[in-house]
Structures are given as structure tokens and as C-alpha cells.
Write an enzyme that holds these catalytic residues in place. Sequence first.
Site, PDB file in Angstrom:
ATOM      1  CG  LEU B  31     -26.735  14.762 -20.553  1.00  0.00           C
ATOM      2  CD1 LEU B  31     -28.126  14.847 -19.908  1.00  0.00           C
ATOM      3  CD2 LEU B  31     -26.502  15.955 -21.456  1.00  0.00           C
ATOM      4  CG  HIS B  35     -24.560  18.685 -20.373  1.00  0.00           C
ATOM      5  ND1 HIS B  35     -23.444  17.876 -20.324  1.00  0.00           N
ATOM      6  CD2 HIS B  35     -24.597  19.187 -21.635  1.00  0.00           C
ATOM      7  CE1 HIS B  35     -22.859  17.872 -21.507  1.00  0.00           C
ATOM      8  NE2 HIS B  35     -23.517  18.671 -22.321  1.00  0.00           N
ATOM      9  CD  GLN B  59     -22.202  20.558 -33.548  1.00  0.00           C
ATOM     10  OE1 GLN B  59     -23.393  20.764 -33.758  1.00  0.00           O
ATOM     11  NE2 GLN B  59     -21.629  20.960 -32.436  1.00  0.00           N
TER      12      GLN B  59
END
Lengths: 288, 288
Positions: B31, B35, B59
Amino acid sequence: MIVVRTVSDLRAALRGRRGGSIGLVPTMGALHEGHATLLRAARSADDTVVMTIFVNPAQFNEQSDLAAYPRTEDADLALAEAEGVDVVFAPDASEVYPDGFATTVSVSGPIAETLEGAERGRAHFDGVATVVTKLLLAALPDHAYFGAKDAQQVAVIRRFVADLGIPVTLVVCPTSRDADGLARSSRNTRLSPDERARALAIPRALTAVTDAAAAGVRRSDALRERALDVLAEALIQLEYVAFVDPETFAPVSSVDRPTLVAIAARVGATRLIDNAVIPPVPPTTGGA
Amino acid sequence: MIVVRTVSDLRAALRGRRGGSIGLVPTMGALHEGHATLLRAARSADDTVVMTIFVNPAQFNEQSDLAAYPRTEDADLALAEAEGVDVVFAPDASEVYPDGFATTVSVSGPIAETLEGAERGRAHFDGVATVVTKLLLAALPDHAYFGAKDAQQVAVIRRFVADLGIPVTLVVCPTSRDADGLARSSRNTRLSPDERARALAIPRALTAVTDAAAAGVRRSDALRERALDVLAEALIQLEYVAFVDPETFAPVSSVDRPTLVAIAARVGATRLIDNAVIPPVPPTTGGA
């Protein structure tokens, strides 16, 4: 009974009903006693019963089959009302697949690629998975009811519901049969009397298999021969007699656990499917 | 703040909170201030804020990128707590993709197949769509928050959420930037000081494009030249400078409606993306 045509109207109709349980019975219309069995199961278990009618173009591999699929909405609504359905969701194709629609839910592996998946093409179960996902997310039911006749469809639905974590419990009801043993199907109306008589070889073949298994025959090859003997007399165009795991659809060579025997055949121009589950045969005592 | 590792624990944690609104902020951890901006947007709008941390193997097209992706869970949880997150869902890969997992959510067309879809392969957006579907269905939030930096990802998510009818409203927050203009990204930590200085050519190129558009340049070809002039000085390996419709990702040749200009480039070993939306230029008055 309310009839709605859009997802937003369906959600509005269900908004006040989420205090109790909601049961969903997805159909392609052309309702018969098999659907009525599903509706009664939902009616006895759920506070609200939602039935959908949608002839899903995406799951038809043959345009002629889609065009010939019976559409009987007035009769369907009367049957639904008689069975105590609360809400019917009967959208147009443009509501389900608006311009620009570009999403597919797809299951891979034998469960979706063999048997019906092989005969009808990969797009068939993609079409089923995509539309059933949409119907489940539109209604967000507690329970969704399906017939065991479409065993592979049920296995595919079970797979993507678990994989995606769609919050619903599937209820699979036993195949509904006419008195002569033929599995009820909307396509049965297309059979001539002679074709219908010949089609009875399909449930007879399943009975021959389950009887032989109960008598101790274990090898799928040997059980298949019993089915083929019965089917050969009926002059039907067999597509497959398969012995598979009911969850994964992996082939089973020896019936020492619950095994699905599935048959697909054309009788005249009409394609029919049927199946039975063979319970595991208890091992015989004693030597070879 | 509660930290849960399974879907069933997440649902249990949210069960008593459905009277109020739920906001979901999906992250891959690592983060940063970007974020935090999303968390603050959720905190100001929703009664309950759920953050997910999941580095989704499906992904990543490059194993090396997956292996190198920063994992900083202790610091992530401290930041989440400081921002007032109520529930963190941080599952293992085996919770998201258990044995036998076989389902893919897939979006077709330019939105998923061009630019990031072409550079990173078809599996990239399939992986995004499948995992985001799972996270949305696990939490069933009222709002889900995404950053505009991942513009194509946002367009793909918008597409399948609409197509499948997932009941959630997407909130897209502006790209968060460091003081020097670089779009915040978990991958920025991999840049050497020299690489970081060169990476600033990306936001400078976007500014050059939007400035030129504001000054009346309309042809995408001409605007692309402005970007290339800036990028050429920085010795970065350009993948694309594209002008597309922000919703469909269809190419735009003349900027007479809102147009997304998207850039992808490698700076050293680190792949970076950034974008800006060009507002429609008002037609000039007068003749040709």
C-alpha cells in the site's frame, strides 16, 4: 403473481421480500410437469418463489433448434400462477444481452468440454454459465432449483457457483418422467407417436444398466453393452452412452463409486438426453 | 479492525453490518498513498470499509513480476488501521483458487484485448475479471473503489459488472501522484533514483498532450508526436501511446469527445503505466 421484464423491476419486486427465503426456478418456458415439480419444491421450501422464462440464444448451437424451441408464454404463466409462483421474470434478449455486451462466464475441463460440451460445442455451456450467473445475480435467491435430467448442466452450474462464490444453495430435483418412463422435456412435443415409442429405448437402456449394475456387473464397458443392446433395437441415432463421475464428468471405467450413466440420442430430428446415477455396488465377498 | 482469511469469515464479519453501506477497496497490498486515497474515499462515504489484500497470480503474465511484486502485509495492516478500515480480507491463493477451480470470467473486444490486454496477454484481464468478480461476490459491497491509473482495468471491470449485473456501484478516484508528478504505484519502489528521474517523462508527456489539446490540436497523430518528443529524451522503452474511448477502448483519431491518452513504458526493468483524460475541445468558430 407479478410478471416483470427487467432486472430493475425484478429487484424492486423482491426488495420487500428479503426478510424471508427466496427460491428461483430458471426455465426456458414451454413448461411441463417436470417444471411443475421444481416449482412445487420451491413453493414448499421458500417464502417467495421466482420463476424465470428465457430462451437463451447463447446456449443454442443450432439456429434451427432455437427457432423450433416451443414458446408458450400464456400457458406458462397460467401454470406458474396455478403453482403459486410469486414473481415471473421473463426478459427480452435485449435486456439480457444489451448492445455492447462482452462478458462470458466459462468453465473449463471435462465437466464442460465432454459429452454435451463436445456435441453442442464449447459455446453451449459458456452460454448456460453466463445466463445462469446473470439470473442468480439478478434475483440473489437463497435456493435455485434444477432438474437432474440436465446432469451435466447441473455439474457445470455447481462448479461456477462454487468457484465464483455466488451465494446460493442449489437444489437438484429428480428427473420427472411420464408414465411410460420417458424423461419429461419441452422437446418431447416434437416427437411423432412412432418416434416417441422408439424414444422409450433410452429410459429402458438406463434401466438395463442400473439393473445389471445391481446384479454385480462393474465394468463400464460391459454395462455399456447392455445399453447398446437395448438402443440398437430402436433405430435411434445414438450420440453417446457415457459413464462418468457425477461431479467432474471424468470417465469412470469401473462402477465402484456413484457413477452417472448419461445417454444422448436423436430420434428423428429431435435430440434427447437422459441419465441415471448408479449407486456403488457393494463388493462381493469371496475370491475372484 | 478485523483481519479474515476466508470468504466464510468475511461474510460472518459483514453479517451484522448490512444495515449500513459497505465500501470495498480491493488491493494487491504494498500500500501507498494512492491506496490511502481510496480508503479515505470509502471511509467518508460508507458505514463499513472492507479492504482486500490479494496478489492475484492469475493476472500476472510474467512469473518474475509476480515473484518481485512487493509483499508488505504488516505495514499494509498498519496503514489500513490508521485509515479506519473495519475489515481486511487477506486470503491465501488456495482460498481463492482451491483444487478443481475451473471458472473464468472473460471480457472480449478492444476493451480487454488491446493495449494492456495485448502487451500482457489475454489471461491478464481474465485474471482480473475473475478475481474481482469473486471479491465483489464475497463482500457484496454497495460501493467498490478503484484508481483511475488503471484505466483499462476499470473499463474492463465496469463492463463485466454491468454485463453480469453484479449489484455494486463503482467509484473511480483520480490518479494519486507524488509531488514530482509520477503516478503512485507499488512498482515505483523498484526504480533507481536515475530511473525515477527518467520515469517523469511519462507524466510530462501526458501534460504535453493535454496542453496541446487545450491549445486546439485535435488529431491524435499530432498529439502523439508531442508525447513522443518528450519521451524520446528520457531513454525509456515505450510500449504504447494510445488515444482511445475511455469506455470501449476503441481508437480515437480526432479528439472531439472525451478521450483517454494512455502510456505504457519500461524504465529499466520496471513497467509503468499512466494516463490522462483529454476533455473535448470546443469547436473553433469560423471557416476551415
